[in-house]
Scaffold this motif. Structure first.
Motif, mmCIF file in Angstrom:
data_model
loop_
_atom_site.group_PDB
_atom_site.id
_atom_site.type_symbol
_atom_site.label_atom_id
_atom_site.label_comp_id
_atom_site.label_asym_id
_atom_site.label_seq_id
_atom_site.Cartn_x
_atom_site.Cartn_y
_atom_site.Cartn_z
ATOM 1 N N PRO A 135 54.964 60.851 33.258
ATOM 2 C CA PRO A 135 55.379 60.071 34.425
ATOM 3 C C PRO A 135 54.314 59.103 34.891
ATOM 4 O O PRO A 135 54.636 58.028 35.390
ATOM 5 C CB PRO A 135 55.677 61.133 35.491
ATOM 6 N N ALA A 136 53.048 59.453 34.700
ATOM 7 C CA ALA A 136 51.961 58.558 35.109
ATOM 8 C C ALA A 136 51.996 57.263 34.306
ATOM 9 O O ALA A 136 51.794 56.173 34.847
ATOM 10 C CB ALA A 136 50.609 59.254 34.940
ATOM 11 N N VAL A 137 52.284 57.380 33.025
ATOM 12 C CA VAL A 137 52.370 56.191 32.169
ATOM 13 C C VAL A 137 53.541 55.316 32.587
ATOM 14 O O VAL A 137 53.426 54.083 32.701
ATOM 15 C CB VAL A 137 52.506 56.612 30.680
ATOM 16 N N ILE A 138 54.679 55.943 32.863
ATOM 17 C CA ILE A 138 55.883 55.190 33.232
ATOM 18 C C ILE A 138 55.699 54.538 34.603
ATOM 19 O O ILE A 138 56.085 53.380 34.809
ATOM 20 C CB ILE A 138 57.122 56.110 33.205
ATOM 21 N N PHE A 139 55.091 55.269 35.518
ATOM 22 C CA PHE A 139 54.847 54.710 36.851
ATOM 23 C C PHE A 139 53.878 53.536 36.765
ATOM 24 O O PHE A 139 54.024 52.541 37.484
ATOM 25 C CB PHE A 139 54.299 55.786 37.792
ATOM 26 N N ALA A 140 52.912 53.609 35.866
ATOM 27 C CA ALA A 140 51.968 52.500 35.672
ATOM 28 C C ALA A 140 52.687 51.243 35.186
ATOM 29 O O ALA A 140 52.318 50.121 35.551
ATOM 30 C CB ALA A 140 50.874 52.903 34.690
ATOM 31 N N ILE A 141 53.737 51.428 34.374
ATOM 32 C CA ILE A 141 54.542 50.286 33.917
ATOM 33 C C ILE A 141 55.214 49.629 35.114
ATOM 34 O O ILE A 141 55.247 48.395 35.233
ATOM 35 C CB ILE A 141 55.582 50.749 32.872
ATOM 36 N N PHE A 142 55.773 50.440 35.994
ATOM 37 C CA PHE A 142 56.396 49.931 37.225
ATOM 38 C C PHE A 142 55.406 49.089 38.032
ATOM 39 O O PHE A 142 55.725 47.981 38.468
ATOM 40 C CB PHE A 142 56.908 51.120 38.032
ATOM 41 N N LEU A 143 54.208 49.593 38.220
ATOM 42 C CA LEU A 143 53.203 48.856 39.002
ATOM 43 C C LEU A 143 52.749 47.590 38.279
ATOM 44 O O LEU A 143 52.587 46.534 38.903
ATOM 45 C CB LEU A 143 52.003 49.763 39.295
ATOM 46 N N GLU A 144 52.561 47.688 36.978
ATOM 47 C CA GLU A 144 52.078 46.534 36.196
ATOM 48 C C GLU A 144 53.078 45.378 36.232
ATOM 49 O O GLU A 144 52.692 44.207 36.312
ATOM 50 C CB GLU A 144 51.827 46.968 34.754
ATOM 51 N N HIS A 145 54.360 45.704 36.190
ATOM 52 C CA HIS A 145 55.400 44.668 36.115
ATOM 53 C C HIS A 145 56.172 44.542 37.433
ATOM 54 O O HIS A 145 57.318 44.080 37.440
ATOM 55 C CB HIS A 145 56.352 44.987 34.958
ATOM 56 N N TYR A 146 55.526 44.921 38.511
ATOM 57 C CA TYR A 146 56.183 44.995 39.816
ATOM 58 C C TYR A 146 56.869 43.679 40.183
ATOM 59 O O TYR A 146 58.043 43.659 40.554
ATOM 60 C CB TYR A 146 55.152 45.375 40.881
ATOM 61 N N ASP A 147 56.145 42.573 40.084
ATOM 62 C CA ASP A 147 56.702 41.280 40.513
ATOM 63 C C ASP A 147 57.875 40.854 39.635
ATOM 64 O O ASP A 147 58.881 40.336 40.137
ATOM 65 C CB ASP A 147 55.613 40.201 40.506
ATOM 66 N N ALA A 148 57.752 41.089 38.336
ATOM 67 C CA ALA A 148 58.840 40.710 37.426
ATOM 68 C C ALA A 148 60.077 41.579 37.674
ATOM 69 O O ALA A 148 61.213 41.082 37.643
ATOM 70 C CB ALA A 148 58.386 40.847 35.977
ATOM 71 N N LEU A 149 59.863 42.850 37.948
ATOM 72 C CA LEU A 149 60.991 43.736 38.249
ATOM 73 C C LEU A 149 61.639 43.365 39.579
ATOM 74 O O LEU A 149 62.861 43.430 39.719
ATOM 75 C CB LEU A 149 60.519 45.197 38.261
ATOM 76 N N LYS A 150 60.817 42.957 40.532
ATOM 77 C CA LYS A 150 61.375 42.502 41.818
ATOM 78 C C LYS A 150 62.236 41.259 41.613
ATOM 79 O O LYS A 150 63.304 41.117 42.225
ATOM 80 C CB LYS A 150 60.246 42.215 42.803
ATOM 81 N N ASP A 151 61.784 40.364 40.751
ATOM 82 C CA ASP A 151 62.585 39.174 40.435
ATOM 83 C C ASP A 151 63.928 39.573 39.832
ATOM 84 O O ASP A 151 64.958 38.951 40.136
ATOM 85 C CB ASP A 151 61.830 38.265 39.455
ATOM 86 N N CYS A 152 63.927 40.605 38.986
ATOM 87 C CA CYS A 152 65.180 41.083 38.395
ATOM 88 C C CYS A 152 66.116 41.586 39.493
ATOM 89 O O CYS A 152 67.312 41.264 39.499
ATOM 90 C CB CYS A 152 64.907 42.189 37.383
ATOM 91 N N TYR A 153 65.584 42.385 40.412
ATOM 92 C CA TYR A 153 66.397 42.884 41.523
ATOM 93 C C TYR A 153 66.991 41.715 42.310
ATOM 94 O O TYR A 153 68.193 41.706 42.630
ATOM 95 C CB TYR A 153 65.555 43.777 42.444
ATOM 96 N N GLN A 154 66.174 40.740 42.637
ATOM 97 C CA GLN A 154 66.633 39.628 43.469
ATOM 98 C C GLN A 154 67.680 38.776 42.755
ATOM 99 O O GLN A 154 68.570 38.207 43.403
ATOM 100 C CB GLN A 154 65.438 38.774 43.902
ATOM 101 N N ALA A 155 67.599 38.701 41.445
ATOM 102 C CA ALA A 155 68.598 37.953 40.679
ATOM 103 C C ALA A 155 69.887 38.746 40.513
ATOM 104 O O ALA A 155 70.974 38.162 40.411
ATOM 105 C CB ALA A 155 68.034 37.595 39.308
ATOM 106 N N PHE A 156 69.758 40.076 40.511
ATOM 107 C CA PHE A 156 70.905 40.923 40.182
ATOM 108 C C PHE A 156 71.680 41.419 41.395
ATOM 109 O O PHE A 156 72.916 41.376 41.407
ATOM 110 C CB PHE A 156 70.419 42.128 39.362
ATOM 111 N N PHE A 157 71.001 41.910 42.411
ATOM 112 C CA PHE A 157 71.695 42.680 43.441
ATOM 113 C C PHE A 157 72.742 41.871 44.211
ATOM 114 O O PHE A 157 73.834 42.395 44.478
ATOM 115 C CB PHE A 157 70.707 43.337 44.403
#
Length: 198
Positions: free
Chosen positions: A160-182
């Protein structure tokens, strides 16, 4: 989508909230028929939300960040990340309104506990105790959620630490995905509900 989004897209309608939250624990038409029509509508809505989400190009893009570490579970973590960005979306929630909304959802479910699936209620006890819906807002809550999913995921090799680190590393890009999708998802759900009431 994860629990917060399903509850949010029920638009404060108790039967829709109930159906939307229990849907993963209701299998087939025979079990569906055990519930009143308005709860059945929430179950069907949950499934429509999941189908739209899974087939959307932006979700496919978001999954690519997690896929190397999570494989088939990349969609599960993407759903969780969408809930985080919904919880922190200032156009939809403040800290206070998210807290109030979370309590509203827990109260709706608690008022119907006697007719809900046992396995759902086992999960719901933890959701309410640890206030998952509200705590998706912060990194501590998200980290706990990542650990919980990892503990239940069969064959997931990454920690889980590795996966959570991915979330933090790509936080801005994932936020952009949310904003485009939701917004597209919300429009889709509103149209579905509008068509059902005609």
């Amino acid at each position: 989508m994860n629990y917060l989004a399903h509850a949010y897209l029920s638009f404060h309608q108790p039967a829709l909230i109930t159906g939307n939250l229990i849907a993963d624990y209701v299998k087939g038409r025979q079990q569906l028929a055990l519930y009143p029509p308005d709860v059945q509508q929430g179950i069907r809505l949950h499934r429509a939300i999941d189908t739209f989400t899974d087939q959307h190009a932006v979700t496919a893009q978001a999954k690519t960040f997690f896929r190397p570490a999570c494989g088939l579970y990349s969609g599960v973590f993407t759903d969780l990340v969408y809930d985080h960005f919904l919880a922190t979306d200032s156009t939809r929630f403040s800290e206070d309104t998210l807290y109030d909304f979370s309590k509203e959802v827990y109260d709706v479910i608690t008022g119907r506990e006697e007719v809900l699936p046992e396995r759902f209620l086992e999960m719901f006890a933890y959701m309410r105790q640890y206030n998952w819906l509200f705590n998706y807002r912060g990194n501590d809550g998200m980290e706990r959620a990542f650990r919980g999913i990892s503990a239940r995921a069969k064959g997931l090799e990454s920690s889980p630490a590795v996966i959570f680190a991915i979330f933090l590393e790509h936080y801005d890009a994932l936020k952009d995905c949310y904003q485009a999708f939701f917004p597209a998802l919300q429009t889709h759900v509103e149209n579905l509900l509008q068509n059902e009431t005609r």
